[in-house]
Design an enzyme around this catalytic site. Structure first.
Site, PDB file in Angstrom:
ATOM      1  N   HIS A   1       0.821  -1.206   0.000  1.00 55.68           N
ATOM      2  CA  HIS A   1       0.000   0.000   0.000  1.00 55.68           C
ATOM      3  C   HIS A   1       0.854   1.255   0.000  1.00 55.68           C
ATOM      4  O   HIS A   1       2.034   1.245   0.317  1.00 55.68           O
ATOM      5  CB  HIS A   1      -0.959   0.005   1.200  1.00 55.68           C
ATOM      6  N   CYS A   2       0.202   2.340  -0.387  1.00 55.21           N
ATOM      7  CA  CYS A   2       0.750   3.683  -0.241  1.00 55.21           C
ATOM      8  C   CYS A   2      -0.433   4.544   0.185  1.00 55.21           C
ATOM      9  O   CYS A   2      -1.361   4.028   0.806  1.00 55.21           O
ATOM     10  CB  CYS A   2       1.438   4.158  -1.521  1.00 55.21           C
ATOM     11  N   ALA A   3      -0.442   5.811  -0.137  1.00 55.21           N
ATOM     12  CA  ALA A   3      -1.547   6.667   0.303  1.00 55.21           C
ATOM     13  C   ALA A   3      -2.846   6.329  -0.434  1.00 55.21           C
ATOM     14  O   ALA A   3      -3.879   6.091   0.175  1.00 55.21           O
ATOM     15  CB  ALA A   3      -1.189   8.138   0.117  1.00 55.21           C
TER      16      ALA A   3
END
Length: 182
Positions: A124-126
């Protein structure tokens, strides 16, 4: 006369960034918080990564945070506890950020996790469309031997992604490097 195996001799060249952008823009756009894009491999955003109950329901055993240290993605070993293995990559979603230095270490992390029985990995990231997608694409290229275009199309079957142009250039370079060595 080239020395490439027959199948490689007829494979198309790595598409340009402009052509890759066209492929990425195509198809339907959908924005789930998390999608399984490969068996037991998920791409998600910060809302699912910050929700331990959602991770538990998904059976996530490993988290690769590609926005480690950023304001809303402060995952850590302490946050997830002993039931989830954590790996943080402090990447900026900037076309000038060198994400390529994390391609191989992240791919190794994902593969070693997936080699464990019952493991499920969240990358994941933002927002879950650029940084995390780029590392999943690199994983598919390095360990599953997909070309960049094949990897993009495979992930797009399950999730809308859009790596920034700098990451696309770095993924193109990886694609060309892997094609030379295979």
């Amino acid at each position: 006369m080239n020395n490439l195996p027959e199948s490689k001799a007829v494979s198309p060249a790595t598409p340009s960034v402009k052509d890759l952008v066209k492929v990425l823009y195509g198809g339907k756009r959908f924005g789930n918080h998390v999608n399984e894009v490969w068996p037991n491999l998920f791409i998600g955003d910060m809302s699912v990564a910050n929700d331990r109950y959602s991770l538990w329901k998904l059976g996530i055993t490993h988290v690769l945070n590609v926005a480690h240290g950023s304001t809303h993605c402060q995952g850590s070993h302490d946050f997830y506890g002993s039931t989830v293995d954590y790996y943080g990559v402090p990447a900026d979603d900037s076309p000038y950020f060198d994400l390529s230095r994390y391609f191989f270490p992240s791919a190794e992390y994902i593969q070693s996790a997936l080699d464990m029985a019952g493991a499920r990995v969240l990358v994941h990231c933002a927002v879950g469309v650029s940084r995390s997608a780029s590392l999943v694409l690199a994983y598919l290229m390095i360990h599953q031997h997909y070309t960049l275009l094949e990897a993009i199309n495979k992930v797009k079957e399950h999730r809308w992604i859009f790596p920034n142009k700098g990451f696309l250039k770095q993924l193109r370079a990886l694609d060309m490097k892997l094609r030379k060595t295979s």
